[in-house]
Enzyme design. Structure first.
Site, PDB file in Angstrom:
ATOM      1  N   LYS A  28      -2.565   4.860  -6.578  1.00 30.46           N
ATOM      2  CA  LYS A  28      -3.895   4.939  -5.992  1.00 30.46           C
ATOM      3  C   LYS A  28      -4.952   5.135  -7.083  1.00 30.46           C
ATOM      4  O   LYS A  28      -4.634   5.580  -8.191  1.00 30.46           O
ATOM      5  CB  LYS A  28      -3.976   6.140  -5.032  1.00 30.46           C
ATOM      6  CG  LYS A  28      -3.088   6.065  -3.815  1.00 30.46           C
ATOM      7  CD  LYS A  28      -3.229   7.340  -2.984  1.00 30.46           C
ATOM      8  CE  LYS A  28      -2.336   7.324  -1.761  1.00 30.46           C
ATOM      9  NZ  LYS A  28      -2.799   6.363  -0.749  1.00 30.46           N
ATOM     10  N   ARG A  39       5.614   4.638   6.280  1.00 32.83           N
ATOM     11  CA  ARG A  39       6.423   3.903   7.251  1.00 32.83           C
ATOM     12  C   ARG A  39       7.874   3.778   6.787  1.00 32.83           C
ATOM     13  O   ARG A  39       8.788   3.636   7.615  1.00 32.83           O
ATOM     14  CB  ARG A  39       5.807   2.528   7.479  1.00 32.83           C
ATOM     15  CG  ARG A  39       5.781   1.609   6.272  1.00 32.83           C
ATOM     16  CD  ARG A  39       4.804   0.467   6.411  1.00 32.83           C
ATOM     17  NE  ARG A  39       3.409   0.920   6.401  1.00 32.83           N
ATOM     18  CZ  ARG A  39       2.351   0.122   6.495  1.00 32.83           C
ATOM     19  NH1 ARG A  39       2.534  -1.189   6.604  1.00 32.83           N
ATOM     20  NH2 ARG A  39       1.143   0.612   6.461  1.00 32.83           N
TER      21      ARG A  39
END
Length: 504
Positions: free
Chosen positions: A280, A354
């Protein structure tokens, strides 16, 4: 120590406190009074409402006006909390009252004992109104000071006690007992989310969750790296492989007496998310300590259900990992094999939530629950679509809509989202069964839902709540919501479970 809360039916003039709280609404031509404000106004010889008008009070949401009583009442300060404009029928929603109670709590830092007349808003208080006033008061008084050094003993602190004025104190005992339990559960989530990741690493989150579960009388199981490998949890191991602090899977089981249905809870527990090799940007990366808010919420919820003794079986399955880049981190192009044998090609290591949730959903489904509720800080796309305060809900239509309806009652805004079939094609892989992230950023929140749906057995009602924004407040406090961890969606999960019990 958390603040205490109680009820009294004694006359206002015979009560003593450091402050009293009343509410006023915002009308088209000025302030709208409430029974509590009128009672204090009479006690002060008709001066309260006149003074509010002179000060320019508008009755707006999150507005709190404090006035001295100059010795004319058994409390030195009146805090007048704005309720905003009334609804079309002239009443105020429970959430408006809850937010007003929270705003008043925040404004009364430095005042130890508080008497509140907000339960009188809307007439004789029912359980919903007592829950609103109590939750708002206690949640608004939250503070997190565990890492503050040298705090002076005489510093201003949030109120330590709240006393609700009601017609029948005895009738308020049960609603306020629930309020205490709910506030403690939300406080646990806030504390966990606010704890820095160097202290709340995967093993520590699992240990704290296990301790909370044992205190609540739950059955507890913690899987370490070896047990995860033996159990085929390839997704959890892949995401946690980049950190020197290995992943865990926590299981908390509550078996309710005369259980009428069974619910599986799953919550994402990424104790810090750097993005891994798909790293990020540095800006705001510190907020990624909150990426375990879903895990904290389901831990607190199953403990809360146990404390309330609800007739339901609830099992929380909590995948916990730290997503860091290193020589052992999982990579784009890796293929991960999940517990149910499905394989995913990794196209973005920052879509890690996920990946761990897939394994957890598989394990939760093995218990054959009647319903599956899962929550996660899953996608930045949730904030783009719905903002910082409204969660997105996907899944089976009926259960999805039940969650949204419950959120409306609890004051945790959520919005039903679709799973358009054409977006599923973006997860197709030429190498494995599917990819974990679509290169096309359109509909990112919904694509995340599609990925999770691949691991939910056919016929199992399920709902996925994306709380990326609502679980962590990066702005200023408002209502009963502090800066930092918010506790969303504990109250919605509880309300949904109660609804499922009622319909069983």
């Amino acid at each position: 120590m958390p603040p205490t809360i109680s009820a009294t039916d004694r006359p206002l003039e015979k009560l003593t406190a450091d402050a009293v709280v009343v509410g006023v609404g915002a009308g088209p031509t000025g302030l709208l009074t409430t029974p509590g404000a009128e009672a204090v106004d009479r006690l002060l010889g008709g001066r309260l409402l006149e003074a509010l008008a002179d000060l320019g009070a508008r009755g707006a949401e999150d507005e709190v006006t404090r006035l001295p009583t100059f010795g004319q009442a058994p409390f030195p300060v009146v805090a007048v909390a704005g309720l905003g404009a009334p609804q079309a029928d002239g009443t105020y929603s429970a959430e408006a009252v809850r937010r007003a109670a929270g705003a008043a709590s925040r404004a009364l830092t430095g005042r130890s004992s508080v008497v509140t007349l907000l339960a009188a808003v809307g007439g004789a208080p029912d359980a919903e109104r007592l829950h609103a006033v109590g939750e708002g008061s206690l949640l608004g008084a939250y503070e997190f000071t565990a890492y503050k050094s040298g705090l002076p003993a005489d510093r201003p602190t949030p109120p330590a006690s709240f006393e609700l004025v009601v017609p029948d104190a005895g009738a308020a005992k049960a609603p306020l007992a629930r309020v205490r339990a709910v506030a403690a559960a939300v406080g646990l989530v806030r504390d966990l989310v606010n704890t820095p990741p160097n202290d709340l690493h995967p093993a520590e989150l699992a240990a704290r969750g296990a301790a909370a579960g044992k205190k609540a009388g739950l059955s507890v199981e913690v899987l370490d790296e070896k047990a995860l490998a033996d159990g085929g949890y390839g997704g959890i191991l892949a995401v946690g492989g980049g950190s020197a602090r290995g992943p865990r899977l926590l299981r908390l089981v509550y078996e309710g007496k005369k259980a009428r249905t069974s619910v599986a809870l799953v919550g994402k527990g990424i104790t810090f998310d750097s993005g891994g090799i798909s790293i990020k940007p540095a800006a705001k990366m510190e907020d990624m300590k909150s990426d375990m808010a879903g895990a904290a919420a389901v831990i607190a919820t199953v403990c809360l259900v146990a404390e309330l003794g609800l007739p339901v079986d609830v099992t929380a399955t909590v995948p916990i990992a730290e997503n860091l880049p290193s020589g052992t981190a999982y990579r784009p192009a890796d293929v991960v094999t999940f517990r149910n044998g499905k394989r995913a090609e990794i196209t973005n290591t920052d879509a890690e939530g996920r990946v761990v949730l897939a394994d957890a959903i598989c394990r939760a489904a093995e218990d054959s629950p009647d319903y599956l509720l899962e929550t996660a800080t899953l996608t930045g796309a949730q904030l783009v679509a719905l903002g910082t305060r409204t969660a997105g809900v996907m899944g089976s239509d009926d259960l999805r809509d039940a969650v949204v309806a419950a959120s409306t009652r609890t004051g945790e805004p959520m919005w039903a989202m679709p799973l358009p079939p054409e977006l599923r094609r973006g997860l197709d892989s030429s190498v494995a069964d599917l990819v974990n992230a679509n290169a096309d950023r359109m509909g990112g929140m919904l694509v995340g839902g599609h990925f999770l749906a691949e691991f939910v057995p056919a016929g199992l009602p399920w709902a996925h709540i994306d709380i990326a924004g609502p679980s962590y407040n990066t702005g200023a406090p408002w209502g009963y919501t502090p800066k930092g961890g918010t506790g969303v969606p504990v109250r919605t999960l509880l309300a949904t479970i109660e609804d499922l019990i009622a319909r069983s």
